[in-house]
Design a protein around this motif. Sequence first.
Motif, PDB file in Angstrom:
ATOM      1  N   UNK B  88       0.835  -1.193   0.000  1.00 10.99           N
ATOM      2  CA  UNK B  88       0.000   0.000   0.000  1.00 10.99           C
ATOM      3  C   UNK B  88       0.874   1.249   0.000  1.00 10.99           C
ATOM      4  N   UNK B  89       0.582   2.124  -0.933  1.00 12.84           N
ATOM      5  CA  UNK B  89       1.157   3.453  -0.955  1.00 12.84           C
ATOM      6  C   UNK B  89       0.271   4.336  -0.086  1.00 12.84           C
ATOM      7  N   UNK B  90       0.859   5.269   0.632  1.00 14.75           N
ATOM      8  CA  UNK B  90       0.059   6.168   1.458  1.00 14.75           C
ATOM      9  C   UNK B  90       0.728   7.532   1.512  1.00 14.75           C
ATOM     10  N   UNK B  91      -0.094   8.554   1.719  1.00 12.61           N
ATOM     11  CA  UNK B  91       0.442   9.891   1.888  1.00 12.61           C
ATOM     12  C   UNK B  91      -0.104  10.452   3.194  1.00 12.61           C
ATOM     13  N   UNK B  92       0.621  11.390   3.758  1.00 10.39           N
ATOM     14  CA  UNK B  92       0.096  12.065   4.933  1.00 10.39           C
ATOM     15  C   UNK B  92       0.215  13.571   4.757  1.00 10.39           C
ATOM     16  N   UNK B  93      -0.775  14.233   5.272  1.00  7.82           N
ATOM     17  CA  UNK B  93      -0.878  15.685   5.175  1.00  7.82           C
ATOM     18  C   UNK B  93      -1.086  16.217   6.584  1.00  7.82           C
ATOM     19  N   UNK B  94      -0.400  17.287   6.901  1.00  9.57           N
ATOM     20  CA  UNK B  94      -0.503  17.810   8.252  1.00  9.57           C
ATOM     21  C   UNK B  94      -1.828  18.554   8.417  1.00  9.57           C
ATOM     22  N   UNK B  97      -2.294  16.830  12.829  1.00 16.25           N
ATOM     23  CA  UNK B  97      -1.407  15.671  12.929  1.00 16.25           C
ATOM     24  C   UNK B  97      -1.219  15.182  11.502  1.00 16.25           C
ATOM     25  N   UNK B  98      -0.395  14.159  11.312  1.00 11.00           N
ATOM     26  CA  UNK B  98      -0.172  13.665   9.954  1.00 11.00           C
ATOM     27  C   UNK B  98      -1.303  12.706   9.592  1.00 11.00           C
ATOM     28  N   UNK B  99      -2.306  13.202   8.885  1.00 16.01           N
ATOM     29  CA  UNK B  99      -3.441  12.388   8.477  1.00 16.01           C
ATOM     30  C   UNK B  99      -3.052  11.534   7.277  1.00 16.01           C
ATOM     31  N   UNK B 100      -3.209  10.230   7.404  1.00 17.30           N
ATOM     32  CA  UNK B 100      -2.733   9.281   6.395  1.00 17.30           C
ATOM     33  C   UNK B 100      -3.888   8.808   5.514  1.00 17.30           C
ATOM     34  N   UNK B 101      -3.668   8.813   4.206  1.00 17.64           N
ATOM     35  CA  UNK B 101      -4.619   8.252   3.243  1.00 17.64           C
ATOM     36  C   UNK B 101      -3.924   7.143   2.477  1.00 17.64           C
ATOM     37  N   UNK B 102      -4.589   5.990   2.392  1.00 17.80           N
ATOM     38  CA  UNK B 102      -3.997   4.816   1.760  1.00 17.80           C
ATOM     39  C   UNK B 102      -4.532   4.621   0.342  1.00 17.80           C
ATOM     40  N   UNK B 103      -3.687   4.054  -0.526  1.00 18.77           N
ATOM     41  CA  UNK B 103      -4.130   3.596  -1.831  1.00 18.77           C
ATOM     42  C   UNK B 103      -4.812   2.250  -1.699  1.00 18.77           C
ATOM     43  N   UNK B 104      -5.226   1.692  -2.845  1.00 16.18           N
ATOM     44  CA  UNK B 104      -5.965   0.429  -2.820  1.00 16.18           C
ATOM     45  C   UNK B 104      -5.062  -0.789  -2.740  1.00 16.18           C
ATOM     46  N   UNK B 105      -3.773  -0.600  -2.900  1.00 20.88           N
ATOM     47  CA  UNK B 105      -2.847  -1.706  -2.763  1.00 20.88           C
ATOM     48  C   UNK B 105      -2.510  -2.395  -4.071  1.00 20.88           C
ATOM     49  N   UNK B 106      -1.262  -2.826  -4.194  1.00 23.70           N
ATOM     50  CA  UNK B 106      -0.782  -3.602  -5.337  1.00 23.70           C
ATOM     51  C   UNK B 106      -0.401  -4.987  -4.837  1.00 23.70           C
TER      52      UNK B 106
END
Lengths: 117, 112
Positions: B88-94, B97-106
């Motif tokens: 899973x790729x994920x990004x976080x945006x402040x 706090x660092x809010x994390x959003x995940x991709x659907x996964x490979x």
Amino acid sequence: EAGVVQSPRYKIIEKKQPVAFWCNPISGHNTLYWYLQNLGQGPELLIRYENEEAVDDSQLPKDRFSAERLKGVDSTLKIQPAELGDSAVYLCASSLVGGAGGINEQFFGPGTRLTVL
Amino acid sequence: GEDVEQSLFLSVREGDSSVINCTYTDSSSTYLYWYKQEPGAGLQLLTYIFSNMDMKQDQRLTVLLNKKDKHLSLRIADTQTGDSAIYFCAESIREGYQKVTFGIGTKLQVIP
């Protein structure tokens, strides 16, 4: 050190029945998350706790879902009544979130796989 | 809003290199992550990169970040059967706090 513990691992219920999931986070972690993971999808946040306070529950379907984190440690997630579309894996995660804004490494439990018949 | 996209499936032979790709939409991402999920288990952080870096190497793992194209990749050298999992790729945006959003996964399948 034990990781995030979840129970039960599997649950099969009939629709309209209630169900509850339990999570014990890593000791000392102040932040606890409940995620929904549908088949073939990534985790989607349902609710986030900072200590005892639910600080982000915008994605929690409040008509049927509820959660609590008493004493800022263990947490339970409840669905009442369950619907067919609730069949999914419910993941619990925890992290130690500080004020410096560093990376948010989340530690995940193995999840509870719910099947609603 | 945050959106993370990944291809669904990758198959490689044991010993070859694997490259898993991801694109994200939010240019204000602070950190980008790669998580690994083995069957019946929760996600586990493999590696991460700060948004002002181009590359990070950690043993067999190399992360490349192209911030202009909002493209992230994970290269696994000398792929082993134990690397078979969903990544899973994920990004976080402040946002306080660092809010994390995940991709659907490979799903990576390693063929012996």
